[in-house]
Write a protein that holds these residues in place. Sequence first.
Motif, short mmCIF file in Angstrom:
data_model
loop_
_atom_site.label_atom_id
_atom_site.label_comp_id
_atom_site.label_asym_id
_atom_site.label_seq_id
_atom_site.Cartn_x
_atom_site.Cartn_y
_atom_site.Cartn_z
N HIS A 115 0.83 -1.21 0.00
CA HIS A 115 0.00 0.00 0.00
C HIS A 115 0.86 1.26 0.00
CE1 HIS A 115 -3.61 -2.23 0.20
NE2 HIS A 115 -3.53 -2.58 1.48
N HIS A 119 0.45 4.03 -3.09
CA HIS A 119 -0.02 5.40 -2.87
C HIS A 119 0.64 6.36 -3.86
CE1 HIS A 119 -1.57 8.92 -0.93
NE2 HIS A 119 -0.36 9.39 -0.79
N GLN A 130 -7.25 -1.28 -3.99
CA GLN A 130 -5.84 -1.65 -3.83
C GLN A 130 -5.66 -3.00 -3.15
OE1 GLN A 130 -3.45 1.76 -2.28
NE2 GLN A 130 -5.45 2.75 -2.21
N GLU A 131 -6.71 -3.47 -2.50
CA GLU A 131 -6.57 -4.66 -1.65
C GLU A 131 -6.26 -5.94 -2.40
OE1 GLU A 131 -6.18 -4.64 1.49
OE2 GLU A 131 -6.75 -2.54 1.78
#
Length: 170
Positions: A115, A119, A130-131
Amino acid sequence: MPLPAPATLALALLMALINPHLAEASQPQPVVPAYQIAALEDWLDLNSPWPRKQARPQIRLVSQDQANALTGRAGRFGVTPRAFYDPAKSVIALISPFDPHDPYDLSVVLHELVHHRQHGAAHWYCAGAQEKSAYELQSQWLAERGLPDRINWMAVILEAGCTPRDIHPD
């Protein structure tokens, strides 16, 4: 009666000479040792599409209550989070208990490092988008160590779908 300042300094120097590890013990130890972060970053360099950032994120250990207060929510889909990344502060918060020698706990750090890399590197329709890729990398890292991932893939897909929550038919 306290010792005068020069005597206190002399005593501290003498103690450091007798046992140099005393001075080290008074320094706070990182939550995750630097060599482990470096190894995780090296692995991500080889397996992630997002480049390493120059600045490493800060890593902190927090309680579950602190995490709930910081994020404004508890776990979703019956899943209790183990960590979260705050992109505004570049902070990874690991939720206690955390063991830097446990590969599952280290895989959580790897997930949050993903993550950190994500970003600003791409457009995401929602934070949950994003997971899926972060969990896929986490799963791959665990598989390379012969460990099952224990990831709730249904929850990941629901989170990554960016769909509104609490939809009810009329």
